[in-house]
Motif scaffolding. Structure first.
Motif, PDB file in Angstrom:
ATOM      1  N   UNK A 170      82.430   9.091  15.316  1.00 30.30           N
ATOM      2  CA  UNK A 170      83.597   8.325  14.887  1.00 30.30           C
ATOM      3  C   UNK A 170      83.160   7.212  13.934  1.00 30.30           C
ATOM      4  N   UNK A 171      81.883   7.243  13.551  1.00 26.00           N
ATOM      5  CA  UNK A 171      81.342   6.276  12.595  1.00 26.00           C
ATOM      6  C   UNK A 171      81.326   6.903  11.203  1.00 26.00           C
ATOM      7  N   UNK A 172      80.964   6.127  10.187  1.00 25.23           N
ATOM      8  CA  UNK A 172      80.940   6.638   8.821  1.00 25.23           C
ATOM      9  C   UNK A 172      79.743   7.560   8.607  1.00 25.23           C
ATOM     10  N   UNK A 173      79.802   8.331   7.545  1.00 30.10           N
ATOM     11  CA  UNK A 173      78.694   9.241   7.217  1.00 30.10           C
ATOM     12  C   UNK A 173      77.402   8.475   6.945  1.00 30.10           C
ATOM     13  N   UNK A 174      77.492   7.344   6.285  1.00 31.26           N
ATOM     14  CA  UNK A 174      76.286   6.556   6.003  1.00 31.26           C
ATOM     15  C   UNK A 174      75.690   5.980   7.280  1.00 31.26           C
ATOM     16  N   UNK A 175      76.537   5.515   8.186  1.00 32.17           N
ATOM     17  CA  UNK A 175      76.041   4.989   9.463  1.00 32.17           C
ATOM     18  C   UNK A 175      75.342   6.082  10.254  1.00 32.17           C
ATOM     19  N   UNK A 176      75.919   7.278  10.243  1.00 36.70           N
ATOM     20  CA  UNK A 176      75.304   8.385  10.973  1.00 36.70           C
ATOM     21  C   UNK A 176      73.933   8.714  10.404  1.00 36.70           C
ATOM     22  N   UNK A 177      73.805   8.712   9.093  1.00 37.21           N
ATOM     23  CA  UNK A 177      72.510   9.004   8.474  1.00 37.21           C
ATOM     24  C   UNK A 177      71.480   7.927   8.827  1.00 37.21           C
ATOM     25  N   UNK A 178      71.896   6.678   8.843  1.00 27.75           N
ATOM     26  CA  UNK A 178      70.961   5.608   9.205  1.00 27.75           C
ATOM     27  C   UNK A 178      70.421   5.836  10.611  1.00 27.75           C
ATOM     28  N   UNK A 179      71.319   6.168  11.540  1.00 30.21           N
ATOM     29  CA  UNK A 179      70.896   6.420  12.916  1.00 30.21           C
ATOM     30  C   UNK A 179      69.988   7.645  12.990  1.00 30.21           C
ATOM     31  N   UNK A 180      70.360   8.710  12.292  1.00 34.16           N
ATOM     32  CA  UNK A 180      69.598   9.954  12.353  1.00 34.16           C
ATOM     33  C   UNK A 180      68.206   9.777  11.755  1.00 34.16           C
ATOM     34  N   UNK A 181      68.103   9.029  10.668  1.00 38.85           N
ATOM     35  CA  UNK A 181      66.788   8.773  10.095  1.00 38.85           C
ATOM     36  C   UNK A 181      65.947   7.879  11.018  1.00 38.85           C
ATOM     37  N   UNK A 182      66.610   6.997  11.723  1.00 42.17           N
ATOM     38  CA  UNK A 182      65.884   6.101  12.630  1.00 42.17           C
ATOM     39  C   UNK A 182      65.306   6.863  13.829  1.00 42.17           C
ATOM     40  N   UNK A 183      66.098   7.763  14.412  1.00 47.85           N
ATOM     41  CA  UNK A 183      65.597   8.532  15.557  1.00 47.85           C
ATOM     42  C   UNK A 183      64.584   9.582  15.124  1.00 47.85           C
ATOM     43  N   UNK A 184      64.741  10.081  13.881  1.00 51.61           N
ATOM     44  CA  UNK A 184      63.751  10.972  13.268  1.00 51.61           C
ATOM     45  C   UNK A 184      63.449  12.214  14.109  1.00 51.61           C
ATOM     46  N   UNK A 205      70.328  -0.841   8.539  1.00 48.02           N
ATOM     47  CA  UNK A 205      69.225  -0.216   7.797  1.00 48.02           C
ATOM     48  C   UNK A 205      69.622   0.063   6.344  1.00 48.02           C
ATOM     49  N   UNK A 206      68.683  -0.033   5.407  1.00 55.59           N
ATOM     50  CA  UNK A 206      68.991   0.331   4.014  1.00 55.59           C
ATOM     51  C   UNK A 206      69.266   1.828   3.913  1.00 55.59           C
ATOM     52  N   UNK A 207      70.175   2.201   3.032  1.00 55.24           N
ATOM     53  CA  UNK A 207      70.550   3.606   2.876  1.00 55.24           C
ATOM     54  C   UNK A 207      69.563   4.344   1.977  1.00 55.24           C
ATOM     55  N   UNK A 208      69.146   5.523   2.414  1.00 55.43           N
ATOM     56  CA  UNK A 208      68.272   6.361   1.596  1.00 55.43           C
ATOM     57  C   UNK A 208      69.057   7.072   0.506  1.00 55.43           C
ATOM     58  N   UNK A 209      70.366   7.230   0.724  1.00 58.35           N
ATOM     59  CA  UNK A 209      71.239   7.875  -0.245  1.00 58.35           C
ATOM     60  C   UNK A 209      72.359   6.918  -0.614  1.00 58.35           C
ATOM     61  N   UNK A 210      72.798   7.030  -1.837  1.00 55.58           N
ATOM     62  CA  UNK A 210      73.889   6.187  -2.308  1.00 55.58           C
ATOM     63  C   UNK A 210      75.092   7.074  -2.638  1.00 55.58           C
ATOM     64  N   UNK A 211      76.135   6.996  -1.829  1.00 56.06           N
ATOM     65  CA  UNK A 211      77.356   7.733  -2.092  1.00 56.06           C
ATOM     66  C   UNK A 211      78.490   7.077  -1.320  1.00 56.06           C
ATOM     67  N   UNK A 212      79.703   7.415  -1.680  1.00 53.71           N
ATOM     68  CA  UNK A 212      80.862   6.835  -1.004  1.00 53.71           C
ATOM     69  C   UNK A 212      80.939   7.406   0.411  1.00 53.71           C
TER      70      UNK A 212
END
Length: 298
Positions: A170-184, A205-212
């Motif tokens: 229920x979070x944004x796509x960017x937030x999900x990626x930050x979490x997923x990269x953190x858990x690795x 966390x800083x975003x590895x990807x830049x998109x809306x």
């Protein structure tokens, strides 16, 4: 002899003309392969019709290149639910292009998520033609990435009556990626980290990807249909406690959204043979929300 020969020809022609349908081992289930159009391409799938279904669902995929979910569909059909499941665009017999990889901007950017929501809605509208005369609600059931797709599709389709979301954010796509990269991908992540720690990284966390970013709350805010989320507490793909917190905010606002947390499960909350509770609860929830609701007696 002539009569027998003609009879065989007639039977052969009849079999060719009949729709592609097969009966499962139980004569109470009919499975029919279908094709339908969406955004200029043809998608291929299957309709499963049990005897006297009480509800119907379209299955929405996760992020991987997934064909139709036949085993899951048969479990639903066995429980009395009619199902349409289809090959994701660009996969199996479906046309179009699968957008990958599973993690990255092109897979979960706004354009692709909206395109996949169109596919889900085309499936719903197609399914309605197969259910003509059967008075039952149609819902969406999905996994993981479907947490962004289902709210978009539902906000644009008044025929969708409920939604069930397994391990869906229920979070944004960017937030999900930050979490997923953190858990690795570390299956032991939660043995060495706290929820507060994960929440901090998810938010900052800083975003590895830049998109809306796509925020499912934008569409969820517009919905008034029942929704059920099923989470595994050990999930390393989405921060479930943050997702539940946001659902609690919706519940306070009067949204008919519910969730259940399974302490021993991770991201796989639907096909873990050791624990069928999420699936069983989803079936009971669909029954509860549909069987006695006048809203669905169209």
């Amino acid at each position: 002899m002539k009569i027998k020969f003609c009879s065989n020809i007639y039977i052969g022609i009849l079999l060719i003309c009949l729709p592609l349908s097969v009966f499962s081992q139980s004569t109470n289930l009919v499975i029919q392969d279908i094709k339908f159009e969406s955004q200029g391409i043809t998608l291929a799938g299957s309709v499963l019709l049990p005897k006297n279904p009480f509800a119907a669902v379209v299955i929405v995929h996760g992020s991987d290149p997934v064909k139709r979910e036949m085993e899951f569909a048969k479990r639903l059909a066995k429980a009395g639910i009619a199902v349409l499941t289809y090959d994701k665009r660009g996969v199996g017999e479906s046309g179009g292009i699968y957008v990958g990889p599973s993690v990255g901007t092109n897979n979960i950017d706004t354009t692709n998520l909206n395109l996949l929501s169109h596919d889900a809605n085309s499936a719903v509208n197609t399914f309605r033609t197969y259910l003509k005369g059967k008075k039952m609600p149609i819902g969406l059931v999905g996994f993981s990435q479907a947490g962004w797709i289902i709210p978009i599709a539902t906000s644009k389709n008044p025929h969708i009556a409920f939604m069930v979301l397994f391990s869906c954010p229920t979070i944004t796509t960017l937030e999900q990626l930050r979490f997923q990269f953190y858990t690795n991908g570390n299956n032991h992540f939660w043995e060495n980290h706290t929820d507060e720690d994960a929440r901090e990284h998810t938010k900052n966390d800083p975003d590895k990807y830049q998109f809306v970013a796509t925020d499912p709350k934008t569409s969820l805010n517009t919905l008034s249909i029942p929704g059920l989320w099923l989470f595994g507490e050990k999930d390393i793909q989405i921060p479930v406690k943050l997702c539940m917190e946001q659902l609690n905010t919706f519940k306070v606002q009067g949204k008919p959204f519910e969730y259940t947390l399974f302490s021993k499960l991770g991201h796989n909350t639907v096909s873990d043979d050791r624990d069928t509770a999420p699936f069983d609860i989803s079936i009971q929830w669909i029954k509860q929300k549909t069987l006695n609701s006048k809203k669905f007696k169209e």
